[in-house]
Scaffold this active site. Structure first.
Site, short mmCIF file in Angstrom:
data_model
loop_
_atom_site.label_atom_id
_atom_site.label_comp_id
_atom_site.label_asym_id
_atom_site.label_seq_id
_atom_site.Cartn_x
_atom_site.Cartn_y
_atom_site.Cartn_z
N ARG A 12 -18.57 -30.82 -10.82
CA ARG A 12 -19.73 -31.41 -11.52
C ARG A 12 -20.27 -30.51 -12.64
O ARG A 12 -21.44 -30.57 -12.99
CB ARG A 12 -20.86 -31.73 -10.55
CG ARG A 12 -20.48 -32.71 -9.47
CD ARG A 12 -20.21 -34.09 -10.07
NE ARG A 12 -19.97 -35.08 -9.05
CZ ARG A 12 -18.76 -35.43 -8.63
NH1 ARG A 12 -17.69 -34.86 -9.14
NH2 ARG A 12 -18.61 -36.34 -7.71
N HIS A 51 -15.43 -42.86 -14.90
CA HIS A 51 -14.61 -42.19 -15.92
C HIS A 51 -14.00 -43.21 -16.89
O HIS A 51 -13.93 -42.96 -18.09
CB HIS A 51 -13.52 -41.34 -15.27
CG HIS A 51 -14.00 -39.99 -14.83
ND1 HIS A 51 -14.20 -38.96 -15.70
CD2 HIS A 51 -14.33 -39.52 -13.60
CE1 HIS A 51 -14.63 -37.90 -15.03
NE2 HIS A 51 -14.73 -38.22 -13.76
N LYS A 52 -13.57 -44.36 -16.37
CA LYS A 52 -13.02 -45.41 -17.24
C LYS A 52 -14.07 -45.88 -18.24
O LYS A 52 -13.79 -46.05 -19.43
CB LYS A 52 -12.53 -46.60 -16.42
CG LYS A 52 -11.22 -46.38 -15.75
CD LYS A 52 -10.80 -47.64 -15.00
CE LYS A 52 -9.49 -47.41 -14.27
NZ LYS A 52 -9.09 -48.61 -13.52
N GLN A 54 -16.72 -44.18 -19.29
CA GLN A 54 -17.00 -43.10 -20.23
C GLN A 54 -15.96 -43.05 -21.35
O GLN A 54 -16.31 -42.82 -22.51
CB GLN A 54 -16.97 -41.73 -19.51
CG GLN A 54 -18.23 -41.37 -18.81
CD GLN A 54 -18.13 -40.02 -18.11
OE1 GLN A 54 -18.81 -39.81 -17.14
NE2 GLN A 54 -17.30 -39.11 -18.58
#
Length: 187
Positions: A12, A51-52, A54
């Site tokens: 993180r 994540h996709k 982003q």
């Protein structure tokens, strides 16, 4: 020939976000994302989805952790970029998927043989990435700054992944360490 750029940091720390920002700032037209994680539970599925989102559209996604050269070849285009996120998951999967070790009692010889196999997989990938006309950004967790794991699998993983991180850093032309969302250039 393309260059290899390495991003590392703790969990993180913002390393994936910084790696994506690095790519977006360079306006690559052709983008390949290598997803090495396996989504076993809802938490991981949510992380993959985040994540996709982003990254946005216009990415070719390759899901896997081994034999990546053969998976990349059909999609490689000059002047593009590859984002491998992340080396840590790749090493994890190479250590435990399709393996049946009793990690509390595994011999040093077996661990060395496994590490040699992982090293071969990583070097094969890095040599290929160096040979093509695409840049590659590799993201990995820095594992050597915490406590020594209390269990054997954790110690073996930390050691093997730490050496794979050193290998990738050695191949990289640029390297960044990310802490609290801020990146520091290492090389």
């Amino acid at each position: 020939m393309g260059k290899i750029v390495y991003f590392t940091g703790g969990a993180r720390s913002g390393k994936s976000t910084q790696a994506e920002r690095y790519i977006f700032m360079r306006n690559y037209e052709h983008k390949i994302y290598i997803a090495t994680a396996i989504a076993f539970d809802d938490e991981m599925k949510a992380r993959v989805q985040k994540h996709k989102e982003q990254r946005g559209e216009n990415w070719i996604t390759i899901e896997g952790y081994k034999n990546l050269v053969e998976q990349i070849k059909p999609h490689a285009k000059a002047g593009g970029v590859i984002l491998l996120d992340c080396l840590t998951n790749m090493v994890t999967n190479l250590m435990i998927m399709e393996k049946d070790y009793d990690w509390d009692h595994v011999s040093n010889e077996e661990v060395e043989k496994l590490e040699q196999s992982i090293t071969k997989e990583v070097i094969t990938l890095l040599e290929y990435l160096k040979s093509i006309d695409m840049d590659t950004v590799v993201v990995s967790n820095e594992l050597g700054m915490g406590l020594v794991p209390a269990y054997a699998l954790g110690r073996h993983f930390r050691d093997i992944c730490g050496r794979m991180n050193q290998l990738v850093a050695g191949y990289s032309r640029e390297a960044y360490f990310v802490v609290s969302g801020m990146m520091m250039k290492l090389k």
